[in-house]
Enzyme design. Structure first.
Site, PDB file in Angstrom:
ATOM      1  N   GLY A  42       0.784  -1.228   0.000  1.00 36.11           N
ATOM      2  CA  GLY A  42       0.000   0.000   0.000  1.00 36.11           C
ATOM      3  C   GLY A  42       0.815   1.275   0.000  1.00 36.11           C
ATOM      4  N   GLU A 203       0.742  27.742   5.407  1.00 37.42           N
ATOM      5  CA  GLU A 203      -0.284  27.031   6.185  1.00 37.42           C
ATOM      6  C   GLU A 203      -1.524  27.908   6.337  1.00 37.42           C
ATOM      7  OE1 GLU A 203      -1.026  23.963   7.765  1.00 37.42           O
ATOM      8  OE2 GLU A 203      -2.822  25.082   8.303  1.00 37.42           O
ATOM      9  N   HIS A 444      18.909   4.833  33.474  1.00 38.67           N
ATOM     10  CA  HIS A 444      19.673   6.087  33.375  1.00 38.67           C
ATOM     11  C   HIS A 444      20.978   5.824  32.635  1.00 38.67           C
ATOM     12  CE1 HIS A 444      21.422   9.930  34.491  1.00 38.67           C
ATOM     13  NE2 HIS A 444      22.529   9.272  34.822  1.00 38.67           N
TER      14      HIS A 444
END
Ligand code: FAD
Ligand code: NAD
Length: 465
Positions: A42, A203, A444
């Protein structure tokens, strides 16, 4: 089964269709998938998610070398762009992955019917001149580019292009104008800016990335501006004319007013996508579409016609590959008599720019409309890993219900936001509170610690600011 050729016939082999076909076959149903393209996968695998990410990844490396990020870490290089090779690795990625779906179809005994399918009745379609009857038919025909009146796309000329054309440009444009500050405009605009183009984004609305959290939209705009993209907000393109090797655009203020013109070497039309139902013969099956051209379904992905189901971009909801995939699995499971469910409240979305932008659940604005909320924010600048990696931009924001503390939405702008958002989606799927996230041990030094600290900021104080 006697009269039927198949238990399940899927129309379209995008992430919705191919996943539905494989799951149906895994569940013991005799399955076929009709696909009109020459390759499976697709939009997503052929001209969408995968090739765009191939160009984003490669151009990110180019910019890191050209723009000084590598020099900041003591690596001095002068990169030379081999655009042909960059396109080559994009094509290889597409070939490998679309070929992979073909392999999976063979492995799972899904028949690939080559050609565009058209309904001739509610349980029969015609594919490549052959009539195929199936007990269940899943419409997974996806979407295509929304055209903009007055701006004619011609991908072959490489002057006014859509996303498919913008992936294939043979040279870096001098000036690229992107119409639409949505996901495609910002991702593909970023690719060509990194490779040397001046990029202007026009935009219509007053801010880019509609649908995302307000803080995220503002911060993203600031970051992209800093990177050199020029924005013309609240502006619409009303016309584009090709003159020689350039396009001349007519721009008007969205609210009306004086027009201006803008010249571009390449114009990318990226104002959204619309569902593919044309030529499908829906009327022969007794199906209709809503005002937006989508096929409506219930929560089980059943349409109004018994035996016909629909999933992915052709139905309402965000046009995202992972949403289509999950619907494909759920739909096939429902056809097999199982209980297939998709929680549409927890669908993450990611913009694969630098930094990445990701969110899941409600925006702060949406959450506030529903009731009182508490919000915790943590800047990436205070995250040790991001700081060490010279990635100061962005933040994490956790939005929780003020009374129950249940997490309603999480938004991140960070180099690896797309990867970070998965833990937020999982936490929300399990009904987590912000305290649950705050008291979960995070490794961490990782960018994900910023999610923990933003969650700590919801009810108390984070440690590192
Ligand atoms: P599609 O992938 O559109 O597949 C539908 C298939 O059906 C097509 O192959 C089509 O040829 C076929 N078809 C149509 N009609 C017929 C017919 N009558 N008979 C037979 N076959 C037919 N989403 C993300 O989640 N992440 C991303 O990073 C991302 N990047 C993108 C980048 C670009 C440039 C674009 C354009 C899209 C991107 N998307 C992304 C969106 C994503 O591609 C879609 O949401 C997704 O492909 C939808 O899947 P689908 O199965 O519904 O339809
Ligand atoms: P979009 O809806 O994301 O953005 C379109 C933008 O164009 C909006 O900001 C809209 O306000 C603006 N617009 C509309 N008409 C305009 C006009 N006339 N002039 C100027 N601006 C105008 O659409 P898109 O970027 O084309 O992407 C289409 C779909 O593909 C999206 O739904 C998205 O979900 C999907 N997609 C997803 C990804 C990802 O997940 N990373 C990447 C690419 C595409």
């Amino acid at each position: 089964m006697a009269d039927y050729d198949y238990d399940v016939l899927v129309i379209g082999s995008g992430p919705g269709g191919y996943v539905a076909a494989i799951r149906a076959a895994q569940l013991g149903l005799k399955t076929a998938c009709a696909e009109g393209r020459e390759t499976l996968g697709g939009t997503c695998l052929n001209v969408g998610c995968i090739p765009s990410k191939a160009m984003l990844h490669a151009s990110e490396y180019f910019e890191a070398a050209a723009g000084g990020a590598m020099a900041a870490m003591g690596i001095k290089v002068k990169p030379e762009l081999d655009l042909g090779a960059m396109h080559g690795q994009r094509k290889d990625a597409v070939k490998g992955l679309t070929g992979g779906i073909e392999f999976l179809f063979k492995k799972n005994k899904v028949d690939w019917l080559k050609g565009y399918a058209q309904f001739t009745s509610a349980d029969t379609v015609e594919v490549a001149g052959k009539s195929v009857r199936a007990k269940n038919i899943i419409v997974a025909t996806g979407s295509s580019v929304t055209p903009l009146p007055g701006v004619a796309v011609d991908n072959d000329k490489q002057i006014i292009v859509d996303s498919t054309g913008a992936l294939e440009l043979a040279k870096v444009p001098g000036h690229m104008v992107v119409i639409g500050g949505g996901v495609i405009g910002l991702e593909l605009g970023s690719v060509w800016r990194r490779l040397g183009a001046k990029v202007t984004c026009v935009e219509f609305l007053d801010q880019i990335l509609p649908g995302m959290d307000g803080d995220v939209r503002k911060e993203a705009n600031r970051i992209f501006k800093k990177q050199g993209i020029e924005f013309k907000l609240k502006t619409k393109v009303t016309k584009a004319e090709v003159k020689g090797k350039k396009a001349v655009l007519t721009l008007e203020p969205a609210a009306g007013g004086d027009a201006e013109t803008l010249e571009a070497d390449v114009v990318l039309v990226s104002i959204g996508r619309r569902p593919n139902t044309e030529g499908l013969g829906l009327d022969k099956a007794g199906l209709t579409t809503n005002q937006r051209g989508q096929i409506e379904t219930d929560h089980d992905f059943r349409t109004s016609v018994p035996g016909i189901w629909a999933i992915g971009d052709v139905i309402p909801g965000p046009m995202l590959a992972h949403k289509a995939e999950d619907e494909g699995i759920a739909c096939a499971e429902n056809i097999a008599g199982l209980t297939g469910i998709v929680n549409h409240d927890v669908i993450p979305s990611v913009v694969y720019t630098w930094p990445e932008i990701a969110g899941v659940g409600l925006t702060e604005e949406q959450a506030k409309e529903r009731g009182e909320v508490k919000v915790g924010k943590f800047p990436m600048l205070a995250n040790s890993r991001a700081k060490t990696n010279h990635e100061p931009d962005g933040f994490v924001k956790v939005i929780a219900d003020a009374k129950s503390d249940r997490v309603l939405g999480v938004w991140c702008i960070a180099s690896v936001a797309g990867t970070m958002i998965a833990q937020a989606a999982q936490a929300m799927e399990f009904g987590a509170t912000s305290e649950d996230i705050a008291y979960t041990c995070h490794a961490h030094p990782t960018h994900s610690e910023a999610i923990k600290e933003a969650a700590m900021a919801v009810t108390g104080k984070p440690i590192h600011i």
